[in-house]
Motif scaffolding. Structure first.
Motif, PDB file in Angstrom:
ATOM      1  N   GLU A  63      21.745 -77.366  -2.525  1.00  0.00           N
ATOM      2  CA  GLU A  63      21.877 -76.034  -3.126  1.00  0.00           C
ATOM      3  C   GLU A  63      23.296 -75.783  -3.621  1.00  0.00           C
ATOM      4  O   GLU A  63      23.496 -75.230  -4.706  1.00  0.00           O
ATOM      5  N   ARG A 112      19.724 -69.311 -10.112  1.00  0.00           N
ATOM      6  CA  ARG A 112      19.009 -69.229  -8.851  1.00  0.00           C
ATOM      7  C   ARG A 112      18.639 -70.655  -8.427  1.00  0.00           C
ATOM      8  O   ARG A 112      18.501 -71.544  -9.276  1.00  0.00           O
ATOM      9  N   TYR A 117      15.742 -72.700  -5.974  1.00  0.00           N
ATOM     10  CA  TYR A 117      14.518 -72.607  -5.183  1.00  0.00           C
ATOM     11  C   TYR A 117      14.191 -73.966  -4.591  1.00  0.00           C
ATOM     12  O   TYR A 117      14.652 -75.000  -5.083  1.00  0.00           O
ATOM     13  N   ARG A 118      13.355 -73.953  -3.557  1.00  0.00           N
ATOM     14  CA  ARG A 118      13.013 -75.197  -2.856  1.00  0.00           C
ATOM     15  C   ARG A 118      12.272 -76.159  -3.785  1.00  0.00           C
ATOM     16  O   ARG A 118      12.574 -77.351  -3.844  1.00  0.00           O
ATOM     17  N   GLU A 163       7.850 -72.495  -4.771  1.00  0.00           N
ATOM     18  CA  GLU A 163       8.678 -71.318  -4.486  1.00  0.00           C
ATOM     19  C   GLU A 163       9.119 -70.649  -5.785  1.00  0.00           C
ATOM     20  O   GLU A 163       9.184 -69.413  -5.864  1.00  0.00           O
ATOM     21  N   PHE A 164       9.401 -71.440  -6.794  1.00  0.00           N
ATOM     22  CA  PHE A 164       9.742 -70.873  -8.099  1.00  0.00           C
ATOM     23  C   PHE A 164       8.576 -70.066  -8.656  1.00  0.00           C
ATOM     24  O   PHE A 164       8.758 -68.961  -9.183  1.00  0.00           O
ATOM     25  N   SER A 178       8.270 -66.649  -7.457  1.00  0.00           N
ATOM     26  CA  SER A 178       9.452 -65.828  -7.716  1.00  0.00           C
ATOM     27  C   SER A 178       9.618 -65.484  -9.197  1.00  0.00           C
ATOM     28  O   SER A 178      10.684 -65.000  -9.607  1.00  0.00           O
TER      29      SER A 178
END
Length: 221
Positions: free
Chosen positions: A192, A202, A204-205, A209-210, A213
């Motif tokens: 990250e 941003r 994300y994992r 997850e994206f 979001s």
């Protein structure tokens, strides 16, 4: 303004990064040029030509154009043999499906080439009408911005309307040069902090997850 999404492929949508690492490492070993796997991983996402030049610096000598071409071809052969079946990363298929269902403008821009990328596109269920820009479509690949700019042009959007989604610092650097915001995913092996330092808006994992979001980014109301 419309919001458009431009995706990297390897490590972002399909789980292929480490097969690429091993294929490059094996190709170099066969050529009598041993190179550590972690050094290879740090260069995945670059174009093959840039990768070969960077690898040459790692081993302490320049590679000839003939050597670079042979390595590129051997990498492709080894990659297809190592990974005949491709596996989508978590959430990737559903993400692309939902984008199509909601009419969100999106495309794929990859430093890979045909035929290496064909099976990846197939397992993701990418339809023929989806814009896909590959290394053969541009003069310069990542970290130059050409792939993303060409994708935006084909999508009919301005760079300022685009988010680039990628797993490597080279994706994010190319996005910055293209004048686009970028989203980092951890699914390619970068941390990250590295992705954030490279300019990610941003992190994300993974694609799943994206996907959950998208409202945070103003993609879906």
């Amino acid at each position: 303004m419309r919001t458009a999404l431009i995706f990297d492929l390897d490590g972002t949508l399909v789980d292929t990064v480490y097969a690429h690492v091993f294929a490059w490492q094996q190709a170099f070993a066969e050529a009598g040029i041993p190179i550590d796997g972690w050094r290879v991983h740090r260069r995945i996402g670059m174009s093959g030509g840039l990768f070969n030049r960077a690898a040459g610096r790692e081993v302490g000598r320049d590679l000839s154009a003939e050597e670079a071409e042979e390595l590129q071809q051997r990498h492709g052969e080894l990659f297809r043999a190592l990974l005949p079946e491709r596996h989508p990363l978590p959430g990737a298929i559903r993400l692309l499906q939902e984008l199509r269902e909601h009419g969100v403008v999106h495309g794929i821009a990859t430093s890979g080439r045909h035929p290496e990328i064909d099976r990846s596109l197939e397992v993701l269920g990418v339809p023929p009408e989806t814009v896909v820009v590959d290394r053969g479509d541009v003069t310069r690949a990542k970290p130059e911005p050409d792939l993303f700019l060409a994708c935006a042009e084909r999508l009919g959007v301005e760079p300022a309307e685009c988010y680039v989604i990628g797993d490597a610092v080279w994706d994010l650097l190319a996005a910055r040069r293209a004048g686009m915001l970028s989203i980092g995913l951890l699914s390619g092996g970068y941390g990250e902090a590295e992705l954030t330092a490279a300019g990610a808006y941003r992190v994300y994992r993974d694609a799943e997850e994206f996907r959950t979001s998208l409202d945070e980014l103003g993609v879906l109301a």
